[in-house]
Design a protein around this motif. Structure first.
Motif, PDB file in Angstrom:
ATOM      1  N   PRO A 266     -41.046  18.457 -27.148  1.00 50.30           N
ATOM      2  CA  PRO A 266     -39.947  18.759 -27.748  1.00 50.30           C
ATOM      3  C   PRO A 266     -38.305  19.247 -27.741  1.00 50.30           C
ATOM      4  CG  PRO A 266     -41.662  20.770 -27.569  1.00 50.30           C
ATOM      5  CD  PRO A 266     -41.350  19.550 -26.320  1.00 50.30           C
ATOM      6  N   ASN A 267     -37.426  18.869 -29.072  1.00 43.01           N
ATOM      7  CA  ASN A 267     -35.969  19.002 -28.423  1.00 43.01           C
ATOM      8  C   ASN A 267     -35.945  19.134 -29.290  1.00 43.01           C
ATOM      9  OD1 ASN A 267     -35.694  16.561 -30.846  1.00 43.01           O
ATOM     10  ND2 ASN A 267     -36.459  15.623 -29.883  1.00 43.01           N
ATOM     11  N   SER A 268     -34.371  19.323 -29.883  1.00 46.17           N
ATOM     12  CA  SER A 268     -33.220  20.403 -30.642  1.00 46.17           C
ATOM     13  C   SER A 268     -33.132  19.963 -32.200  1.00 46.17           C
ATOM     14  CB  SER A 268     -32.244  20.970 -30.021  1.00 46.17           C
ATOM     15  OG  SER A 268     -31.332  19.735 -29.330  1.00 46.17           O
ATOM     16  N   LEU A 269     -33.522  18.513 -32.184  1.00 44.14           N
ATOM     17  CA  LEU A 269     -33.932  18.152 -33.501  1.00 44.14           C
ATOM     18  C   LEU A 269     -35.856  18.427 -33.845  1.00 44.14           C
ATOM     19  CD1 LEU A 269     -32.582  14.719 -33.369  1.00 44.14           C
ATOM     20  CD2 LEU A 269     -31.304  17.066 -33.619  1.00 44.14           C
ATOM     21  N   THR A 270     -35.602  17.671 -33.918  1.00 46.01           N
ATOM     22  CA  THR A 270     -37.793  18.811 -33.611  1.00 46.01           C
ATOM     23  C   THR A 270     -38.668  19.446 -33.643  1.00 46.01           C
ATOM     24  OG1 THR A 270     -39.066  17.814 -31.358  1.00 46.01           O
ATOM     25  CG2 THR A 270     -38.552  16.139 -33.404  1.00 46.01           C
ATOM     26  N   ASP A 271     -37.459  20.854 -32.690  1.00 46.59           N
ATOM     27  CA  ASP A 271     -38.306  22.115 -32.692  1.00 46.59           C
ATOM     28  C   ASP A 271     -37.883  22.651 -33.985  1.00 46.59           C
ATOM     29  OD1 ASP A 271     -39.229  24.214 -31.849  1.00 46.59           O
ATOM     30  OD2 ASP A 271     -38.114  24.269 -29.785  1.00 46.59           O
ATOM     31  N   LEU A 272     -38.357  23.046 -34.568  1.00 46.21           N
ATOM     32  CA  LEU A 272     -37.564  24.007 -36.009  1.00 46.21           C
ATOM     33  C   LEU A 272     -38.284  25.696 -36.245  1.00 46.21           C
ATOM     34  CD1 LEU A 272     -39.489  21.421 -38.346  1.00 46.21           C
ATOM     35  CD2 LEU A 272     -36.900  21.603 -37.194  1.00 46.21           C
ATOM     36  N   GLY A 273     -38.631  25.947 -34.619  1.00 48.43           N
ATOM     37  CA  GLY A 273     -38.774  27.275 -35.008  1.00 48.43           C
ATOM     38  C   GLY A 273     -40.062  28.233 -34.729  1.00 48.43           C
ATOM     39  N   GLU A 274     -40.873  27.167 -35.094  1.00 52.22           N
ATOM     40  CA  GLU A 274     -43.020  28.014 -35.951  1.00 52.22           C
ATOM     41  C   GLU A 274     -43.025  29.048 -34.460  1.00 52.22           C
ATOM     42  OE1 GLU A 274     -41.865  24.896 -36.291  1.00 52.22           O
ATOM     43  OE2 GLU A 274     -42.526  24.144 -38.147  1.00 52.22           O
ATOM     44  N   SER A 275     -43.094  28.047 -33.149  1.00 51.19           N
ATOM     45  CA  SER A 275     -43.252  28.963 -31.741  1.00 51.19           C
ATOM     46  C   SER A 275     -41.995  29.008 -31.282  1.00 51.19           C
ATOM     47  CB  SER A 275     -44.630  28.739 -31.789  1.00 51.19           C
ATOM     48  OG  SER A 275     -44.377  27.587 -31.035  1.00 51.19           O
ATOM     49  N   THR A 276     -42.209  29.876 -30.224  1.00 51.42           N
ATOM     50  CA  THR A 276     -41.148  29.229 -28.490  1.00 51.42           C
ATOM     51  C   THR A 276     -41.584  27.896 -28.181  1.00 51.42           C
ATOM     52  OG1 THR A 276     -39.867  31.739 -29.379  1.00 51.42           O
ATOM     53  CG2 THR A 276     -39.935  29.941 -26.816  1.00 51.42           C
ATOM     54  N   HIS A 277     -40.681  26.827 -27.923  1.00 50.42           N
ATOM     55  CA  HIS A 277     -41.301  25.887 -26.846  1.00 50.42           C
ATOM     56  C   HIS A 277     -40.313  25.700 -26.161  1.00 50.42           C
ATOM     57  CE1 HIS A 277     -43.971  24.317 -29.466  1.00 50.42           C
ATOM     58  NE2 HIS A 277     -42.938  24.639 -30.866  1.00 50.42           N
TER      59      HIS A 277
ATOM     60  N   GLY B 149     -45.524  29.883 -26.787  1.00 53.16           N
ATOM     61  CA  GLY B 149     -46.359  30.605 -26.434  1.00 53.16           C
ATOM     62  C   GLY B 149     -45.275  31.497 -27.456  1.00 53.16           C
ATOM     63  N   ASN B 150     -44.931  33.132 -27.506  1.00 55.06           N
ATOM     64  CA  ASN B 150     -44.614  34.038 -27.777  1.00 55.06           C
ATOM     65  C   ASN B 150     -43.260  33.981 -26.821  1.00 55.06           C
ATOM     66  OD1 ASN B 150     -44.573  36.171 -25.710  1.00 55.06           O
ATOM     67  ND2 ASN B 150     -45.795  36.846 -26.517  1.00 55.06           N
ATOM     68  N   ASN B 151     -41.719  34.634 -27.132  1.00 56.91           N
ATOM     69  CA  ASN B 151     -40.592  34.317 -26.006  1.00 56.91           C
ATOM     70  C   ASN B 151     -40.647  35.086 -24.709  1.00 56.91           C
ATOM     71  OD1 ASN B 151     -39.184  33.680 -28.121  1.00 56.91           O
ATOM     72  ND2 ASN B 151     -38.580  35.597 -28.821  1.00 56.91           N
ATOM     73  N   ALA B 152     -41.527  36.288 -24.436  1.00 58.03           N
ATOM     74  CA  ALA B 152     -41.395  36.771 -23.736  1.00 58.03           C
ATOM     75  C   ALA B 152     -42.630  35.819 -22.112  1.00 58.03           C
ATOM     76  CB  ALA B 152     -42.595  38.117 -23.521  1.00 58.03           C
ATOM     77  N   ASN B 153     -43.529  35.550 -22.604  1.00 54.41           N
ATOM     78  CA  ASN B 153     -44.781  34.763 -22.171  1.00 54.41           C
ATOM     79  C   ASN B 153     -43.981  33.676 -22.010  1.00 54.41           C
ATOM     80  OD1 ASN B 153     -47.240  36.548 -22.697  1.00 54.41           O
ATOM     81  ND2 ASN B 153     -47.410  36.045 -24.187  1.00 54.41           N
ATOM     82  N   VAL B 154     -43.336  32.570 -22.906  1.00 56.54           N
ATOM     83  CA  VAL B 154     -42.876  31.259 -22.033  1.00 56.54           C
ATOM     84  C   VAL B 154     -41.969  31.836 -21.595  1.00 56.54           C
ATOM     85  CG1 VAL B 154     -40.866  29.473 -22.939  1.00 56.54           C
ATOM     86  CG2 VAL B 154     -42.992  30.750 -24.355  1.00 56.54           C
ATOM     87  N   VAL B 155     -40.605  33.208 -21.409  1.00 52.80           N
ATOM     88  CA  VAL B 155     -40.247  33.359 -20.082  1.00 52.80           C
ATOM     89  C   VAL B 155     -41.097  33.298 -18.578  1.00 52.80           C
ATOM     90  CG1 VAL B 155     -38.557  34.283 -19.145  1.00 52.80           C
ATOM     91  CG2 VAL B 155     -38.256  33.676 -21.848  1.00 52.80           C
TER      92      VAL B 155
ATOM     93  N   ILE C  80     -53.015  28.651 -15.758  1.00 51.66           N
ATOM     94  CA  ILE C  80     -52.032  29.475 -17.285  1.00 51.66           C
ATOM     95  C   ILE C  80     -52.690  29.487 -18.285  1.00 51.66           C
ATOM     96  CG2 ILE C  80     -49.845  29.952 -17.694  1.00 51.66           C
ATOM     97  CD1 ILE C  80     -48.568  29.300 -14.819  1.00 51.66           C
ATOM     98  N   HIS C  81     -52.807  28.306 -19.219  1.00 52.85           N
ATOM     99  CA  HIS C  81     -52.958  28.268 -19.878  1.00 52.85           C
ATOM    100  C   HIS C  81     -53.907  28.401 -20.444  1.00 52.85           C
ATOM    101  CE1 HIS C  81     -53.637  25.454 -23.696  1.00 52.85           C
ATOM    102  NE2 HIS C  81     -55.105  25.050 -23.343  1.00 52.85           N
ATOM    103  N   HIS C  82     -55.711  28.575 -19.205  1.00 53.79           N
ATOM    104  CA  HIS C  82     -57.001  28.981 -19.613  1.00 53.79           C
ATOM    105  C   HIS C  82     -56.904  30.316 -20.094  1.00 53.79           C
ATOM    106  CE1 HIS C  82     -59.000  25.607 -19.633  1.00 53.79           C
ATOM    107  NE2 HIS C  82     -58.326  25.264 -18.835  1.00 53.79           N
ATOM    108  N   GLU C  83     -56.010  30.937 -19.472  1.00 54.62           N
ATOM    109  CA  GLU C  83     -55.595  32.561 -19.647  1.00 54.62           C
ATOM    110  C   GLU C  83     -55.268  33.008 -20.469  1.00 54.62           C
ATOM    111  OE1 GLU C  83     -52.498  33.872 -16.793  1.00 54.62           O
ATOM    112  OE2 GLU C  83     -54.006  33.601 -14.910  1.00 54.62           O
ATOM    113  N   GLY C  84     -54.832  32.126 -21.960  1.00 58.02           N
ATOM    114  CA  GLY C  84     -54.640  32.232 -23.015  1.00 58.02           C
ATOM    115  C   GLY C  84     -53.725  32.928 -24.461  1.00 58.02           C
ATOM    116  N   ASN C  85     -52.674  33.263 -23.295  1.00 57.10           N
ATOM    117  CA  ASN C  85     -51.714  34.239 -23.914  1.00 57.10           C
ATOM    118  C   ASN C  85     -50.517  32.812 -24.564  1.00 57.10           C
ATOM    119  OD1 ASN C  85     -52.202  36.130 -22.714  1.00 57.10           O
ATOM    120  ND2 ASN C  85     -51.641  36.549 -21.325  1.00 57.10           N
ATOM    121  N   LEU C  86     -50.443  31.673 -23.893  1.00 53.56           N
ATOM    122  CA  LEU C  86     -49.649  30.660 -24.198  1.00 53.56           C
ATOM    123  C   LEU C  86     -50.014  29.140 -23.844  1.00 53.56           C
ATOM    124  CD1 LEU C  86     -48.765  29.348 -21.334  1.00 53.56           C
ATOM    125  CD2 LEU C  86     -47.121  30.930 -21.968  1.00 53.56           C
TER     126      LEU C  86
END
Length: 427
Positions: A298-309, A356-362, A331-337
Protein backbone atom coordinates in the motif's frame (compact mmCIF):
# COMPACT_ATOMS: atom_id res chain seq x y z
CA UNK A 1 5.63 33.22 -8.36
CA UNK A 2 3.98 32.46 -11.71
CA UNK A 3 0.28 31.68 -11.42
CA UNK A 4 0.53 28.73 -13.83
CA UNK A 5 2.60 26.90 -11.20
CA UNK A 6 -0.05 27.18 -8.52
CA UNK A 7 -2.92 24.76 -7.98
CA UNK A 8 -5.08 25.47 -4.94
CA UNK A 9 -7.62 22.73 -5.58
CA UNK A 10 -8.62 20.93 -2.36
CA UNK A 11 -6.68 17.81 -1.53
CA UNK A 12 -8.25 14.39 -1.70
CA UNK A 13 -9.23 12.77 1.57
CA UNK A 14 -6.47 10.16 1.12
CA UNK A 15 -3.83 12.88 0.72
CA UNK A 16 -5.00 14.67 3.87
CA UNK A 17 -4.71 11.44 5.85
CA UNK A 18 -0.97 11.20 5.32
CA UNK A 19 0.25 14.79 5.64
CA UNK A 20 3.58 15.92 4.21
CA UNK A 21 1.97 18.44 1.86
CA UNK A 22 -0.22 21.53 1.78
CA UNK A 23 -3.27 22.70 -0.13
CA UNK A 24 -1.03 24.95 -2.25
CA UNK A 25 0.46 22.60 -4.82
CA UNK A 26 3.16 23.85 -7.19
CA UNK A 27 4.05 21.92 -10.34
CA UNK A 28 7.31 23.17 -11.88
CA UNK A 29 8.24 21.80 -15.29
CA UNK A 30 11.84 23.05 -15.44
CA UNK A 31 14.84 23.51 -13.20
CA UNK A 32 14.51 27.29 -13.44
CA UNK A 33 11.00 27.07 -12.03
CA UNK A 34 12.24 24.84 -9.19
CA UNK A 35 14.93 27.41 -8.36
CA UNK A 36 12.34 30.21 -8.40
CA UNK A 37 9.98 28.38 -6.05
CA UNK A 38 12.68 27.28 -3.61
CA UNK A 39 14.41 30.67 -3.51
CA UNK A 40 11.23 32.65 -2.89
CA UNK A 41 10.03 30.22 -0.22
CA UNK A 42 13.39 30.41 1.55
CA UNK A 43 13.55 34.22 1.42
CA UNK A 44 9.97 34.62 2.70
CA UNK A 45 10.31 32.08 5.52
CA UNK A 46 7.76 29.66 4.07
CA UNK A 47 7.92 25.93 4.73
CA UNK A 48 8.08 23.86 1.55
CA UNK A 49 7.32 20.16 1.28
CA UNK A 50 8.90 18.28 -1.61
CA UNK A 51 7.07 15.38 -3.25
CA UNK A 52 7.40 13.62 -6.57
CA UNK A 53 4.77 11.11 -7.62
CA UNK A 54 3.06 11.20 -4.22
CA UNK A 55 3.38 7.52 -3.29
CA UNK A 56 5.42 8.19 -0.13
CA UNK A 57 3.29 10.76 1.72
CA UNK A 58 2.87 8.23 4.53
CA UNK A 59 6.64 7.76 4.85
CA UNK A 60 8.22 9.80 7.65
CA UNK A 61 7.23 13.28 8.70
CA UNK A 62 4.91 14.60 11.41
CA UNK A 63 3.92 17.83 9.69
CA UNK A 64 0.80 18.57 7.65
CA UNK A 65 0.70 22.38 7.74
CA UNK A 66 3.33 23.27 5.16
CA UNK A 67 2.89 26.59 3.41
CA UNK A 68 3.59 25.18 -0.06
CA UNK A 69 4.14 21.83 -1.72
CA UNK A 70 6.54 21.50 -4.62
CA UNK A 71 5.49 18.50 -6.70
CA UNK A 72 7.92 17.16 -9.29
CA UNK A 73 5.22 15.07 -10.95
CA UNK A 74 5.20 17.15 -14.16
CA UNK A 75 8.99 17.57 -14.24
CA UNK A 76 9.59 14.33 -16.12
CA UNK A 77 11.26 12.85 -19.18
CA UNK A 78 14.57 11.57 -20.49
CA UNK A 79 17.34 14.18 -20.70
CA UNK A 80 20.08 12.08 -22.29
CA UNK A 81 20.68 8.40 -23.04
CA UNK A 82 24.16 7.21 -24.03
CA UNK A 83 23.64 3.67 -25.26
CA UNK A 84 27.32 2.82 -25.65
CA UNK A 85 28.29 4.07 -22.19
CA UNK A 86 25.15 2.48 -20.71
CA UNK A 87 24.05 5.61 -18.84
CA UNK A 88 20.84 7.60 -18.78
CA UNK A 89 20.05 11.06 -17.41
CA UNK A 90 16.45 11.57 -16.38
CA UNK A 91 14.19 14.16 -14.72
CA UNK A 92 12.91 13.29 -11.23
CA UNK A 93 9.18 13.03 -12.01
CA UNK A 94 9.67 10.15 -14.45
CA UNK A 95 8.06 6.95 -13.17
CA UNK A 96 10.11 3.78 -12.89
CA UNK A 97 7.81 2.10 -15.42
CA UNK A 98 8.25 4.93 -17.94
CA UNK A 99 12.02 4.78 -17.56
CA UNK A 100 12.22 1.00 -17.90
CA UNK A 101 9.88 1.02 -20.91
CA UNK A 102 12.08 3.58 -22.65
CA UNK A 103 15.29 1.66 -21.91
CA UNK A 104 13.82 -1.67 -23.02
CA UNK A 105 13.87 -0.42 -26.63
CA UNK A 106 17.65 -0.54 -26.37
CA UNK A 107 17.76 -3.86 -24.49
CA UNK A 108 18.84 -2.01 -21.34
CA UNK A 109 17.44 -1.45 -17.85
CA UNK A 110 18.01 0.26 -14.54
CA UNK A 111 18.55 -2.53 -12.03
CA UNK A 112 16.02 -1.17 -9.54
CA UNK A 113 12.78 -2.87 -8.57
CA UNK A 114 11.05 -0.66 -5.96
CA UNK A 115 7.41 -1.16 -5.08
CA UNK A 116 4.68 0.38 -7.23
CA UNK A 117 6.83 1.07 -10.33
CA UNK A 118 3.82 2.29 -12.31
CA UNK A 119 3.44 5.33 -10.03
CA UNK A 120 6.69 5.61 -8.05
CA UNK A 121 9.08 8.11 -9.62
CA UNK A 122 12.83 7.91 -9.97
CA UNK A 123 13.16 11.08 -7.87
CA UNK A 124 11.21 9.63 -4.97
CA UNK A 125 13.01 6.30 -5.27
CA UNK A 126 16.39 8.02 -5.03
CA UNK A 127 15.32 10.40 -2.25
CA UNK A 128 14.21 7.41 -0.16
CA UNK A 129 16.99 5.05 -1.31
CA UNK A 130 14.40 2.45 -2.23
CA UNK A 131 15.04 -1.05 -3.51
CA UNK A 132 13.24 -4.34 -3.96
CA UNK A 133 13.82 -8.11 -3.70
CA UNK A 134 16.57 -8.00 -6.37
CA UNK A 135 18.71 -5.86 -4.09
CA UNK A 136 20.68 -9.03 -3.32
CA UNK A 137 22.48 -8.81 -6.66
CA UNK A 138 21.87 -5.27 -7.83
CA UNK A 139 21.95 -3.22 -4.62
CA UNK A 140 19.85 -0.21 -3.62
CA UNK A 141 19.21 3.09 -5.37
CA UNK A 142 22.46 4.37 -3.87
CA UNK A 143 24.42 1.88 -5.98
CA UNK A 144 23.08 3.07 -9.34
CA UNK A 145 23.40 6.86 -9.21
CA UNK A 146 26.56 8.31 -10.79
CA UNK A 147 25.52 11.96 -10.90
CA UNK A 148 22.81 14.45 -9.95
CA UNK A 149 21.82 18.07 -10.15
CA UNK A 150 20.45 19.43 -6.87
CA UNK A 151 18.91 22.78 -5.92
CA UNK A 152 19.81 23.93 -2.41
CA UNK A 153 17.38 25.88 -0.24
CA UNK A 154 19.01 29.19 -1.22
CA UNK A 155 18.50 28.41 -4.92
CA UNK A 156 22.09 27.43 -5.64
CA UNK A 157 22.45 24.57 -8.15
CA UNK A 158 25.17 21.98 -7.64
CA UNK A 159 26.22 18.94 -9.65
CA UNK A 160 27.40 15.81 -7.89
CA UNK A 161 29.31 13.08 -9.68
CA UNK A 162 29.14 13.12 -13.46
CA UNK A 163 27.70 11.37 -16.51
CA UNK A 164 30.20 8.53 -16.85
CA UNK A 165 30.48 5.50 -14.60
CA UNK A 166 34.06 6.10 -13.36
CA UNK A 167 33.93 9.71 -12.25
CA UNK A 168 34.36 9.90 -8.47
CA UNK A 169 37.53 11.00 -6.74
CA UNK A 170 37.28 11.53 -2.99
CA UNK A 171 33.93 11.63 -1.19
CA UNK A 172 30.96 10.72 -3.38
CA UNK A 173 28.56 13.63 -2.85
CA UNK A 174 25.70 11.61 -4.34
CA UNK A 175 25.58 9.56 -1.15
CA UNK A 176 24.68 12.65 0.87
CA UNK A 177 21.38 13.23 -0.94
CA UNK A 178 20.30 9.67 -1.64
CA UNK A 179 18.00 8.61 1.18
CA UNK A 180 17.82 12.08 2.76
CA UNK A 181 14.07 12.38 1.99
CA UNK A 182 14.41 15.73 0.26
CA UNK A 183 15.62 17.54 3.37
CA UNK A 184 18.93 18.76 1.92
CA UNK A 185 17.94 19.82 -1.59
CA UNK A 186 15.60 19.29 -4.51
CA UNK A 187 16.91 16.74 -7.00
CA UNK A 188 16.31 18.03 -10.54
CA UNK A 189 18.35 15.58 -12.61
CA UNK A 190 19.66 12.05 -12.05
CA UNK A 191 22.25 10.11 -14.05
CA UNK A 192 22.15 6.34 -13.64
CA UNK A 193 24.30 3.46 -14.78
CA UNK A 194 22.52 0.76 -16.75
CA UNK A 195 22.71 -2.97 -17.37
CA UNK A 196 21.69 -5.07 -20.36
CA UNK A 197 18.38 -6.86 -20.00
CA UNK A 198 19.25 -10.44 -19.01
CA UNK A 199 19.12 -13.03 -21.77
CA UNK A 200 17.16 -15.50 -19.67
CA UNK A 201 15.28 -15.25 -16.38
CA UNK A 202 13.77 -17.82 -14.07
CA UNK A 203 11.85 -17.83 -10.81
CA UNK A 204 12.14 -20.98 -8.71
CA UNK A 205 9.63 -21.27 -5.87
CA UNK A 206 10.10 -23.64 -2.93
CA UNK A 207 7.15 -24.01 -0.56
CA UNK A 208 7.22 -25.68 2.86
CA UNK A 209 4.97 -26.02 5.87
CA UNK A 210 6.08 -24.29 9.06
CA UNK A 211 7.46 -27.48 10.60
CA UNK A 212 10.00 -27.67 7.75
CA UNK A 213 11.06 -24.02 7.93
CA UNK A 214 14.34 -24.89 9.67
CA UNK A 215 15.29 -27.07 6.69
CA UNK A 216 14.48 -24.20 4.32
CA UNK A 217 16.64 -21.89 6.43
CA UNK A 218 19.56 -24.30 6.20
CA UNK A 219 19.04 -24.63 2.44
CA UNK A 220 19.06 -20.84 2.03
CA UNK A 221 22.41 -20.72 3.81
CA UNK A 222 23.67 -23.54 1.56
CA UNK A 223 22.76 -21.51 -1.53
CA UNK A 224 24.72 -18.51 -0.25
CA UNK A 225 27.75 -20.74 0.40
CA UNK A 226 27.51 -22.29 -3.07
CA UNK A 227 28.59 -21.04 -6.51
CA UNK A 228 25.02 -20.09 -7.40
CA UNK A 229 24.35 -16.41 -8.13
CA UNK A 230 20.70 -15.77 -7.30
CA UNK A 231 19.29 -12.32 -7.99
CA UNK A 232 16.95 -12.65 -5.01
CA UNK A 233 16.28 -14.98 -2.09
CA UNK A 234 12.93 -13.71 -0.88
CA UNK A 235 10.90 -15.48 1.81
CA UNK A 236 7.11 -15.05 1.89
CA UNK A 237 4.89 -15.64 4.90
CA UNK A 238 1.96 -18.01 4.25
CA UNK A 239 -0.48 -15.08 3.99
CA UNK A 240 1.54 -13.38 1.25
CA UNK A 241 2.21 -16.71 -0.44
CA UNK A 242 -1.52 -17.43 -0.45
CA UNK A 243 -2.23 -14.11 -2.14
CA UNK A 244 0.47 -14.46 -4.81
CA UNK A 245 0.57 -18.17 -5.65
CA UNK A 246 -2.42 -19.62 -3.74
CA UNK A 247 -0.23 -21.71 -1.42
CA UNK A 248 -0.80 -21.28 2.32
CA UNK A 249 2.83 -22.09 3.17
CA UNK A 250 6.17 -20.37 3.51
CA UNK A 251 7.69 -19.79 0.11
CA UNK A 252 11.30 -19.12 -0.92
CA UNK A 253 11.58 -17.16 -4.18
CA UNK A 254 14.88 -17.75 -5.99
CA UNK A 255 15.30 -15.44 -8.97
CA UNK A 256 17.93 -16.34 -11.55
CA UNK A 257 19.23 -14.25 -14.45
CA UNK A 258 21.94 -15.29 -16.92
CA UNK A 259 22.32 -17.06 -20.24
CA UNK A 260 19.85 -19.93 -20.61
CA UNK A 261 22.30 -22.78 -19.94
CA UNK A 262 23.60 -21.15 -16.76
CA UNK A 263 20.07 -20.60 -15.47
CA UNK A 264 19.07 -24.18 -16.27
CA UNK A 265 22.17 -25.49 -14.48
CA UNK A 266 21.18 -23.56 -11.35
CA UNK A 267 17.59 -24.84 -11.54
CA UNK A 268 18.91 -28.44 -11.62
CA UNK A 269 21.23 -27.75 -8.68
CA UNK A 270 18.34 -26.38 -6.63
CA UNK A 271 16.18 -29.40 -7.45
CA UNK A 272 18.97 -31.78 -6.40
CA UNK A 273 19.79 -30.02 -3.13
CA UNK A 274 16.43 -28.68 -1.91
CA UNK A 275 14.90 -30.04 1.31
CA UNK A 276 12.88 -33.23 0.88
CA UNK A 277 9.82 -31.48 2.32
CA UNK A 278 9.96 -28.61 -0.18
CA UNK A 279 7.72 -28.50 -3.24
CA UNK A 280 9.56 -26.91 -6.17
CA UNK A 281 7.83 -24.97 -8.94
CA UNK A 282 9.35 -22.91 -11.76
CA UNK A 283 7.05 -19.97 -12.47
CA UNK A 284 5.98 -19.80 -16.13
CA UNK A 285 6.13 -15.99 -16.27
CA UNK A 286 8.66 -14.43 -13.84
CA UNK A 287 8.15 -10.86 -15.10
CA UNK A 288 4.40 -11.05 -14.48
CA UNK A 289 4.98 -12.42 -10.97
CA UNK A 290 7.37 -9.63 -10.00
CA UNK A 291 4.99 -7.02 -11.38
CA UNK A 292 2.25 -8.41 -9.13
CA UNK A 293 4.63 -8.64 -6.17
CA UNK A 294 5.81 -5.03 -6.52
CA UNK A 295 2.29 -3.62 -6.70
CA UNK A 296 1.17 -5.31 -3.45
CA UNK A 297 2.50 -2.75 -0.97
CA UNK A 298 0.00 0.00 0.00
CA UNK A 299 1.01 3.61 -0.57
CA UNK A 300 -0.62 7.01 -0.22
CA UNK A 301 -2.11 6.79 -3.73
CA UNK A 302 -3.61 3.31 -3.37
CA UNK A 303 -4.56 3.30 0.35
CA UNK A 304 -8.07 4.72 0.27
CA UNK A 305 -8.86 4.22 3.94
CA UNK A 306 -11.20 1.19 3.99
CA UNK A 307 -9.08 0.02 6.92
CA UNK A 308 -5.80 1.12 8.45
CA UNK A 309 -2.67 -0.10 6.70
CA UNK A 310 0.86 0.21 8.00
CA UNK A 311 4.05 -0.80 6.23
CA UNK A 312 7.33 -1.53 8.01
CA UNK A 313 10.81 -1.75 6.54
CA UNK A 314 12.89 -3.97 8.83
CA UNK A 315 16.63 -4.49 8.61
CA UNK A 316 18.26 -7.49 10.32
CA UNK A 317 21.07 -9.93 9.69
CA UNK A 318 20.14 -11.86 6.59
CA UNK A 319 19.03 -15.16 8.11
CA UNK A 320 17.21 -13.38 10.95
CA UNK A 321 14.42 -12.72 8.46
CA UNK A 322 13.20 -16.25 9.27
CA UNK A 323 12.39 -15.68 12.98
CA UNK A 324 11.05 -12.22 12.08
CA UNK A 325 8.59 -13.65 9.55
CA UNK A 326 7.62 -16.41 11.97
CA UNK A 327 6.76 -13.71 14.51
CA UNK A 328 4.65 -11.97 11.86
CA UNK A 329 2.81 -15.22 11.19
CA UNK A 330 2.25 -15.74 14.92
CA UNK A 331 0.70 -12.27 15.31
CA UNK A 332 -1.47 -12.84 12.26
CA UNK A 333 -2.81 -16.11 13.64
CA UNK A 334 -3.91 -14.35 16.85
CA UNK A 335 -6.68 -12.93 14.67
CA UNK A 336 -6.68 -9.25 15.67
CA UNK A 337 -5.15 -8.06 12.40
CA UNK A 338 -3.78 -9.19 9.08
CA UNK A 339 -0.04 -9.36 8.39
CA UNK A 340 1.58 -10.11 5.03
CA UNK A 341 5.35 -10.07 4.92
CA UNK A 342 8.40 -10.89 2.85
CA UNK A 343 12.08 -10.88 3.74
CA UNK A 344 15.31 -10.88 1.78
CA UNK A 345 17.38 -13.78 3.13
CA UNK A 346 20.37 -12.49 1.20
CA UNK A 347 20.33 -8.85 2.30
CA UNK A 348 18.27 -8.85 5.51
CA UNK A 349 15.60 -6.31 4.52
CA UNK A 350 11.98 -7.26 5.14
CA UNK A 351 8.69 -5.58 4.24
CA UNK A 352 5.74 -6.08 6.58
CA UNK A 353 2.19 -5.01 5.68
CA UNK A 354 -0.12 -4.68 8.69
CA UNK A 355 -3.89 -4.19 8.30
CA UNK A 356 -6.53 -3.74 10.99
CA UNK A 357 -7.98 -1.14 13.33
CA UNK A 358 -5.87 1.78 14.52
CA UNK A 359 -5.00 0.50 17.97
CA UNK A 360 -4.04 -3.00 16.81
CA UNK A 361 -1.87 -1.68 13.96
CA UNK A 362 -0.02 0.69 16.30
CA UNK A 363 0.51 -2.02 18.91
CA UNK A 364 1.81 -4.43 16.27
CA UNK A 365 4.28 -1.84 14.97
CA UNK A 366 5.59 -1.13 18.48
CA UNK A 367 5.99 -4.85 19.11
CA UNK A 368 7.79 -5.51 15.83
CA UNK A 369 10.11 -2.56 16.35
CA UNK A 370 11.06 -4.06 19.70
CA UNK A 371 11.41 -7.52 18.15
CA UNK A 372 13.72 -6.14 15.46
CA UNK A 373 15.78 -4.35 18.08
CA UNK A 374 16.21 -7.62 20.00
CA UNK A 375 17.61 -9.07 16.76
CA UNK A 376 20.11 -6.17 16.67
CA UNK A 377 18.17 -4.67 13.76
CA UNK A 378 15.80 -1.77 13.15
CA UNK A 379 12.27 -1.15 11.94
CA UNK A 380 11.14 1.99 10.05
CA UNK A 381 7.52 2.91 9.35
CA UNK A 382 7.25 3.36 5.58
CA UNK A 383 3.53 3.99 5.35
CA UNK A 384 0.91 5.01 7.94
CA UNK A 385 -1.65 7.81 8.38
CA UNK A 386 -0.14 10.88 10.01
CA UNK A 387 -2.27 10.77 13.15
CA UNK A 388 -0.93 7.32 13.92
CA UNK A 389 2.64 8.25 13.01
CA UNK A 390 2.46 10.85 15.79
CA UNK A 391 1.99 8.01 18.29
CA UNK A 392 5.18 6.25 17.18
CA UNK A 393 8.88 6.72 16.72
CA UNK A 394 8.61 6.05 12.99
CA UNK A 395 12.38 6.10 12.37
CA UNK A 396 13.32 4.05 15.42
CA UNK A 397 16.16 5.12 17.68
CA UNK A 398 18.63 7.69 16.32
CA UNK A 399 22.17 6.40 15.87
CA UNK A 400 25.51 8.18 16.10
CA UNK A 401 25.23 9.58 12.58
CA UNK A 402 22.19 11.67 13.51
CA UNK A 403 24.24 14.54 14.94
CA UNK A 404 26.35 14.68 11.79
CA UNK A 405 23.33 14.73 9.53
CA UNK A 406 21.66 17.38 11.71
CA UNK A 407 24.70 19.65 11.41
CA UNK A 408 24.71 19.22 7.61
CA UNK A 409 21.02 20.13 7.49
CA UNK A 410 21.58 23.24 9.62
CA UNK A 411 24.41 24.38 7.36
CA UNK A 412 22.69 23.75 4.02
CA UNK A 413 19.15 24.74 5.04
CA UNK A 414 19.36 26.96 8.14
CA UNK A 415 15.77 28.17 7.74
CA UNK A 416 14.41 24.60 7.58
CA UNK A 417 12.71 25.47 4.31
CA UNK A 418 12.83 22.00 2.73
CA UNK A 419 10.73 19.12 4.08
CA UNK A 420 10.90 20.24 7.70
CA UNK A 421 10.43 17.32 10.15
CA UNK A 422 10.35 14.77 7.32
CA UNK A 423 13.45 12.80 8.28
CA UNK A 424 14.92 10.97 11.26
CA UNK A 425 14.89 12.82 14.57
CA UNK A 426 12.49 15.46 13.23
CA UNK A 427 15.03 16.98 10.84
Amino acid sequence: MDKHLLDVAPLTDSSNRFGNLSSNLLYPESEDEVVDIVTKANESGKKLSIVSGGTKLGYGGLKSNYDLTLSLKKFSGIVEHTVGDMTVTVKPGTTILELQTFLSRYNQMVSLDPSCPSTATIGGTIAANESGPKRLKYGSARDHVIGMRVVYADGKIIRTGGKVVKNVAGYDMNKLFIGSMGTLGVITEITLKLRPIPKHTSLVMLTVREEALDELTAFTKLIQDSLLEPVSLEILTPTMSKKLINRDEYCLLIALEDVKKAVQFQEVWIDQHKPNEAVMTVHPNPNYFWQSFNELIPNSLTDLGESTHGVLKVGTRNLDVFPLLQECARIHHEGNLKIEASGGAGHGLSTIIISGNNANVVNAIIHLQSFASDLKGYAIVKHLPIELRKELNVWGESDGLFKLFKSIKQKQDPNNTLNEQRFIGGI
